[in-house]
Design a protein around this motif. Sequence first.
Motif, PDB file in Angstrom:
ATOM      1  N   VAL A 270       0.841  -1.194   0.000  1.00 52.67           N
ATOM      2  CA  VAL A 270       0.000   0.000   0.000  1.00 52.67           C
ATOM      3  C   VAL A 270       0.879   1.248   0.000  1.00 52.67           C
ATOM      4  N   GLY A 271       1.923   1.242   0.818  1.00 56.60           N
ATOM      5  CA  GLY A 271       2.843   2.376   0.871  1.00 56.60           C
ATOM      6  C   GLY A 271       3.553   2.612  -0.448  1.00 56.60           C
ATOM      7  N   THR A 272       3.937   1.535  -1.128  1.00 57.39           N
ATOM      8  CA  THR A 272       4.610   1.659  -2.427  1.00 57.39           C
ATOM      9  C   THR A 272       3.708   2.345  -3.447  1.00 57.39           C
ATOM     10  N   LEU A 273       2.440   1.951  -3.485  1.00 56.63           N
ATOM     11  CA  LEU A 273       1.501   2.555  -4.432  1.00 56.63           C
ATOM     12  C   LEU A 273       1.262   4.031  -4.115  1.00 56.63           C
ATOM     13  N   MET A 274       1.121   4.352  -2.837  1.00 57.46           N
ATOM     14  CA  MET A 274       0.866   5.743  -2.464  1.00 57.46           C
ATOM     15  C   MET A 274       2.080   6.627  -2.759  1.00 57.46           C
ATOM     16  N   GLN A 275       3.282   6.078  -2.567  1.00 60.24           N
ATOM     17  CA  GLN A 275       4.486   6.841  -2.885  1.00 60.24           C
ATOM     18  C   GLN A 275       4.589   7.094  -4.383  1.00 60.24           C
ATOM     19  N   ALA A 276       4.145   6.124  -5.181  1.00 52.52           N
ATOM     20  CA  ALA A 276       4.159   6.291  -6.637  1.00 52.52           C
ATOM     21  C   ALA A 276       3.239   7.436  -7.067  1.00 52.52           C
ATOM     22  N   LEU A 277       2.087   7.575  -6.420  1.00 57.54           N
ATOM     23  CA  LEU A 277       1.190   8.687  -6.735  1.00 57.54           C
ATOM     24  C   LEU A 277       1.859  10.025  -6.428  1.00 57.54           C
ATOM     25  N   GLU A 278       2.576  10.067  -5.302  1.00 59.11           N
ATOM     26  CA  GLU A 278       3.305  11.288  -4.948  1.00 59.11           C
ATOM     27  C   GLU A 278       4.366  11.592  -5.994  1.00 59.11           C
ATOM     28  N   ASP A 279       5.120  10.563  -6.377  1.00 52.45           N
ATOM     29  CA  ASP A 279       6.198  10.748  -7.351  1.00 52.45           C
ATOM     30  C   ASP A 279       5.668  11.221  -8.699  1.00 52.45           C
ATOM     31  N   GLU A 280       4.469  10.753  -9.066  1.00 54.93           N
ATOM     32  CA  GLU A 280       3.860  11.141 -10.338  1.00 54.93           C
ATOM     33  C   GLU A 280       3.119  12.473 -10.236  1.00 54.93           C
ATOM     34  N   GLY A 281       2.972  12.980  -9.014  1.00 53.75           N
ATOM     35  CA  GLY A 281       2.287  14.249  -8.815  1.00 53.75           C
ATOM     36  C   GLY A 281       0.791  14.172  -9.033  1.00 53.75           C
ATOM     37  N   ILE A 282       0.196  13.008  -8.778  1.00 56.78           N
ATOM     38  CA  ILE A 282      -1.234  12.826  -9.059  1.00 56.78           C
ATOM     39  C   ILE A 282      -2.021  12.387  -7.823  1.00 56.78           C
ATOM     40  N   THR A 283      -1.457  12.611  -6.655  1.00 56.35           N
ATOM     41  CA  THR A 283      -2.152  12.218  -5.426  1.00 56.35           C
ATOM     42  C   THR A 283      -3.524  12.870  -5.329  1.00 56.35           C
ATOM     43  N   ASP A 284      -3.598  14.159  -5.650  1.00 59.50           N
ATOM     44  CA  ASP A 284      -4.866  14.885  -5.521  1.00 59.50           C
ATOM     45  C   ASP A 284      -5.810  14.629  -6.686  1.00 59.50           C
ATOM     46  N   GLU A 285      -5.362  13.846  -7.648  1.00 61.45           N
ATOM     47  CA  GLU A 285      -6.204  13.528  -8.801  1.00 61.45           C
ATOM     48  C   GLU A 285      -6.688  12.078  -8.768  1.00 61.45           C
ATOM     49  N   THR A 286      -6.385  11.384  -7.666  1.00 63.74           N
ATOM     50  CA  THR A 286      -6.626   9.945  -7.638  1.00 63.74           C
ATOM     51  C   THR A 286      -7.453   9.523  -6.425  1.00 63.74           C
ATOM     52  N   ILE A 287      -8.572   8.886  -6.683  1.00 61.73           N
ATOM     53  CA  ILE A 287      -9.381   8.263  -5.644  1.00 61.73           C
ATOM     54  C   ILE A 287      -8.701   6.956  -5.237  1.00 61.73           C
ATOM     55  N   VAL A 288      -8.606   6.716  -3.950  1.00 61.04           N
ATOM     56  CA  VAL A 288      -8.024   5.463  -3.454  1.00 61.04           C
ATOM     57  C   VAL A 288      -9.019   4.804  -2.513  1.00 61.04           C
ATOM     58  N   ILE A 289      -9.300   3.531  -2.770  1.00 60.86           N
ATOM     59  CA  ILE A 289     -10.195   2.746  -1.918  1.00 60.86           C
ATOM     60  C   ILE A 289      -9.427   1.554  -1.383  1.00 60.86           C
ATOM     61  N   PHE A 290      -9.490   1.352  -0.073  1.00 59.26           N
ATOM     62  CA  PHE A 290      -8.902   0.159   0.545  1.00 59.26           C
ATOM     63  C   PHE A 290     -10.023  -0.626   1.198  1.00 59.26           C
TER      64      PHE A 290
END
Length: 683
Positions: A270-290
């Motif tokens: 889960v942490g790896t995927l969330m870090q990838a969103l940060e690296d791509e600069g798309i955290t605020d553009e992405t809905i995440v459901i766990f």
Amino acid sequence: MKHIILTLSVLVTFLLSTTTSATNKPKNIILILADDLGWADTTLYGKTSLYETPNIQHLASRGMTFLNAYASPICSPTRASILTGQNPARLGLTTPAAHLKEERFEAVPNPRALPHQKSTNVQSATRMDISLPTLGVLIKQAGYSTAHFGKWHLGREGHTPLERGFDVDIPHWHGPGPKTGYLAPWGYDNFKEGEPGQHIEDRMAREAVQWLKDRDHSKPFFMNYWQFSVHAPFGAKPELIDSYRKKINPDSIHRSPTYAAMVHSLDDAVGTLMQALEDEGITDETIVIFYSDNGGNTHCGLQETDTKGDTYITAVTSNYPLRGGKGGIHEGGIRVPAVFVWPGVTTAGSRNETRIQSLDLYPTILKMLGIVQPEEHIIDGRDFTKALEGVEYEREPMFTYVPSYGNTPQWLPPSMAVHYKQWKLIRTFYHGENGTHQHHLYDLEKDIGENKNLASSQPAVVKKLDGMIDQYIKDAKVVLPLMNPNFDATKFAPSLIGVQAGGLKMPPGYKTENKAKTAPTAPKKMSPKGLLGWISRGADVEMNAESLKLTPNNRQPFMTTANLQVEGPIDFRIRLRTARDGVGKLQWRTHEQELFPESGQLQSFEVTAGEWQQVKLHLNVAGKLKHVRLFLPSLKDITEIDWIEIASQAGNKGWKKRGDFKSSTKPPEGKTNKPDDFTPSKK
């Protein structure tokens, strides 16, 4: 001046339209579905001191955590409900059978069952109709790039993610868990093998991140990341197991360092995927459901080693304070962890008590993405975007269907449940008087552990909720179990409902290892009539002139007696000896308790090898004692029992039940049988 005002007006209009356009830009979405992760298996709800899930906790700090999220109690039905928005009862897919070769698209009732069973099973479908408009298909049609990573368990070729709307499917595996284990080599076809010891969850996260980087950046994306973790076969990185071994508290309900290490790797992904969103600069553009596909596994066991090198057996996990676990219709089998991050909508760090179910994800995700629901497709799920927006929302009645017998702790025969407001009603088919249905009613606001059945004291509530079940069965055309024409009342043992036959299910390697250590000739088995009202489970029994001998043949051997009518408090006495030092346990329940509680009402006692000894336990029973289980002190060696005695110390003081198992009452030479010669008990 007029020109300036007009220019400013045009500028404001432009800025507003630009802002609106950015706000309406389609969101990306990542759906992370854990496998077998229980409600108490993360730090989200404060129920564990062993498991560490900082990445899931961080995700929760960014969004909304649901306290009452539900799924089916087994994986394939939950997965099908997410993709279609339909209840497994309607789909007919009610067991984890979607990996089988046989393709069956409809459920069918078995015409008969074993003589001790009052109802028949329903044979589950193994596939979903290929024409169903699944989430993958609808989102892809809306212009999204789509990819599936990890477990599928919804069919083989012709029914894989590639036929359900996903452009990519890695590692393209149909099975119920990782193919050979978590650590490489894995043996997947057409998939590059990992370095020896590489964890499959690490690899899946890496593959997902690479796809994210290589995607078509002009399109929004849907990543369906369905984790293999923490399903069997149980295994983890050795260094993590060693680390968690140091954290084990022998008195805790969570005692498996292996499982703790598995949860750790799940959280790392889960942490790896969330870090990838940060690296791509798309955290605020992405809905995440766990979300998780069902409750934690309480029916499997593991042999673990403590820091001193001593071995012990423990259940994989516990869902306490919830009752039961994976495979069962009680809360421990169906209530799951859930976190939603919808940038710009969900309040960071919020918690929500709204009841939601896995099939609700279908209409909710479509609404979040602005995709119109398909016409002429029946959707059982309910859109809960209002709850995500912070608006008070109460879900309509929610139905759970388990139309088959199980063999997990706290299991029930074929049943259907309805949740409505604070109430939960379970209908167990044909297990009432004279072929009627049996009902279990719980007020979950006051009794989250489902310990007190209120059916007899709340007949109006039972009638109302049972009517809801009838109506849903009619509306969804649910295939139901039948009354068993082969039922034999003399073979029916109600006290064994909820008891896992044979004890904890151990890994195959454990069975092989222990078979090699057993004697070549098994003890003679006895008829239950020779056990004086007691029943032996997980042990072979023989009687000689001196005692009753029990030889374990399974993981959790015990003796049990039920249908008692004894007011507490109770004194329990036993005379026994063992071939090895050990710790026995005594568990009890009262007439007000339908099932054994997962904690409390359990006393332990130590036994020293070789010598006959007498043990006395005082049980603070509140109410009438009904059912007792005596867990043997040794899981591997013979336990001999001379006699057992249960005596009331209350209103019916003087009541006593004693079983002398030896054929001769004369004690062994040099031994006495004084009633006050008891070994002190440990509580």
